[in-house]
Design an enzyme around this catalytic site. Structure first.
Site, mmCIF file in Angstrom:
data_model
loop_
_atom_site.group_PDB
_atom_site.id
_atom_site.type_symbol
_atom_site.label_atom_id
_atom_site.label_comp_id
_atom_site.label_asym_id
_atom_site.label_seq_id
_atom_site.Cartn_x
_atom_site.Cartn_y
_atom_site.Cartn_z
ATOM 1 N N HIS A 1 0.811 -1.220 0.000
ATOM 2 C CA HIS A 1 0.000 0.000 0.000
ATOM 3 C C HIS A 1 0.842 1.268 0.000
ATOM 4 O O HIS A 1 0.298 2.360 -0.171
ATOM 5 C CB HIS A 1 -0.909 0.022 1.230
ATOM 6 N N GLY B 1 -7.915 12.559 4.767
ATOM 7 C CA GLY B 1 -8.506 11.397 4.114
ATOM 8 C C GLY B 1 -8.284 11.434 2.614
ATOM 9 O O GLY B 1 -7.969 10.427 1.982
ATOM 10 N N ILE C 1 -6.062 15.218 9.701
ATOM 11 C CA ILE C 1 -6.705 16.490 9.385
ATOM 12 C C ILE C 1 -7.811 16.203 8.382
ATOM 13 O O ILE C 1 -7.538 15.956 7.216
ATOM 14 C CB ILE C 1 -5.694 17.526 8.860
ATOM 15 N N GLY C 2 -9.040 16.219 8.857
ATOM 16 C CA GLY C 2 -10.131 15.792 8.010
ATOM 17 C C GLY C 2 -11.355 16.677 8.136
ATOM 18 O O GLY C 2 -11.325 17.753 8.731
ATOM 19 N N SER C 3 -12.438 16.196 7.564
ATOM 20 C CA SER C 3 -13.723 16.878 7.646
ATOM 21 C C SER C 3 -14.648 16.071 8.542
ATOM 22 O O SER C 3 -14.445 14.880 8.768
ATOM 23 C CB SER C 3 -14.334 17.047 6.253
ATOM 24 N N GLU D 1 -17.108 11.701 12.276
ATOM 25 C CA GLU D 1 -16.209 11.423 11.155
ATOM 26 C C GLU D 1 -16.037 9.921 11.074
ATOM 27 O O GLU D 1 -16.849 9.193 11.639
ATOM 28 C CB GLU D 1 -14.904 12.204 11.298
ATOM 29 N N MET D 2 -15.016 9.403 10.412
ATOM 30 C CA MET D 2 -14.975 7.966 10.157
ATOM 31 C C MET D 2 -13.625 7.306 10.412
ATOM 32 O O MET D 2 -13.457 6.129 10.068
ATOM 33 C CB MET D 2 -15.417 7.674 8.707
ATOM 34 N N GLU D 3 -12.660 8.001 11.020
ATOM 35 C CA GLU D 3 -11.315 7.440 11.100
ATOM 36 C C GLU D 3 -10.628 7.505 12.454
ATOM 37 O O GLU D 3 -9.746 6.686 12.750
ATOM 38 C CB GLU D 3 -10.408 8.141 10.073
ATOM 39 N N SER E 1 -17.570 20.364 7.912
ATOM 40 C CA SER E 1 -17.913 20.577 6.503
ATOM 41 C C SER E 1 -19.415 20.633 6.280
ATOM 42 O O SER E 1 -19.875 21.147 5.260
ATOM 43 C CB SER E 1 -17.308 19.459 5.642
ATOM 44 N N ASP E 2 -20.175 20.089 7.215
ATOM 45 C CA ASP E 2 -21.632 20.142 7.134
ATOM 46 C C ASP E 2 -22.185 19.906 8.536
ATOM 47 O O ASP E 2 -21.464 19.441 9.421
ATOM 48 C CB ASP E 2 -22.180 19.110 6.151
ATOM 49 N N ARG F 1 -14.139 21.540 0.543
ATOM 50 C CA ARG F 1 -13.591 20.573 1.492
ATOM 51 C C ARG F 1 -12.143 20.235 1.152
ATOM 52 O O ARG F 1 -11.330 19.982 2.031
ATOM 53 C CB ARG F 1 -14.433 19.294 1.481
#
Length: 236
Positions: A8, A24, A92-94, A183-185, A207-208, A221
């Site tokens: 990967h 992400g 660092i994400g949304s 979020e998801m992570e 972001s929303d 975003r």
């Protein structure tokens, strides 16, 4: 090292810095590298999960996409911690807002990451593990934000395995527990860091908002989270 390159990550040897910023979106990683870093080298293009190393204010920093969801960031962060000898990962994400006092564009830092994921099952713990940020990173990040005049909210966030939630009132239940955003992570990142004895922090830009309906475009975003990016770069 015999474990690298991986299936990967095409990086070799010391191509990756001790601190990695991990959005992400790999295009956000590209934007950060091209906008903020000097002497930039791309160390990974496998699966288009772009990764770059350069310097920021003279310090070596890497930035690499982590993908969407805990399985994806779980793979990339595990390899960075265990195979590439990375010390710290700053996500660092949304995120989608839950709390009433969280607005679009706000910077939120997750001191803890609740989750509906079964990621922790692999550790066979005799109870429920609470994924948390590294306090040193968190404290320094808040100080940097405050010195820049950036408003920041710190609290519990939710790392969800589901983007399209079938249970219609799930967001209401999490909001009742004073969860700031979803979020998801982060939970997987925090667990991988804990298991490896390394450091991690998740900071997100709203972001929303799942209750007010406010939302940013995909382009906003990707390139519009400069406050978060600059805090993370100074933290690195």
């Amino acid at each position: 090292m015999s474990n690298i390159p991986t299936p990967h990550n095409g990086a070799r040897g010391d191509e990756i810095a001790k601190t990695v910023l991990m959005p992400g979106d790999p295009l956000r990683a590209k934007f950060i590298a091209e906008t903020y870093l000097e002497n930039t080298v791309c160390f990974n293009t496998v699966r288009n999960m772009l990764g770059y190393t350069g310097t920021y204010n003279g310090k070596k920093v890497s930035v690499m996409g982590g993908g969407m969801g805990m399985p994806s960031i779980g793979i990339y962060s595990y390899e960075l911690f265990h195979f590439y000898e990375v010390d710290s990962i700053i996500r660092i994400g949304s995120a989608g807002g839950y709390a009433d006092d969280v607005k679009v564009h706000d910077l939120v830092m997750g001191i803890g990451a609740s989750t509906n994921s079964n990621f922790a099952h692999q550790y066979h713990l005799p109870g429920t593990f609470a994924p948390t940020a590294d306090f040193g990173l968190l404290r320094k990040a808040v100080e940097i934000a405050e010195n820049k005049g950036i408003s920041v909210k710190v609290g519990n966030i939710l790392s969800s395995d589901t983007f399209y939630e079938d249970e219609s009132n799930a967001k209401d239940l999490w909001k009742k527990m004073n969860v700031l955003a979803v979020e998801m992570e982060a939970a997987a990142l925090y667990m991988n860091a804990a298991r490896a004895g390394k450091k991690a922090l998740c900071m997100v830009t709203i972001s929303d908002h799942l209750f007010t309906g406010e939302s940013l475009s995909a382009e906003e975003r990707q390139v519009g989270f400069r406050n978060m990016m600059e805090v993370a770069l100074e933290l690195a």
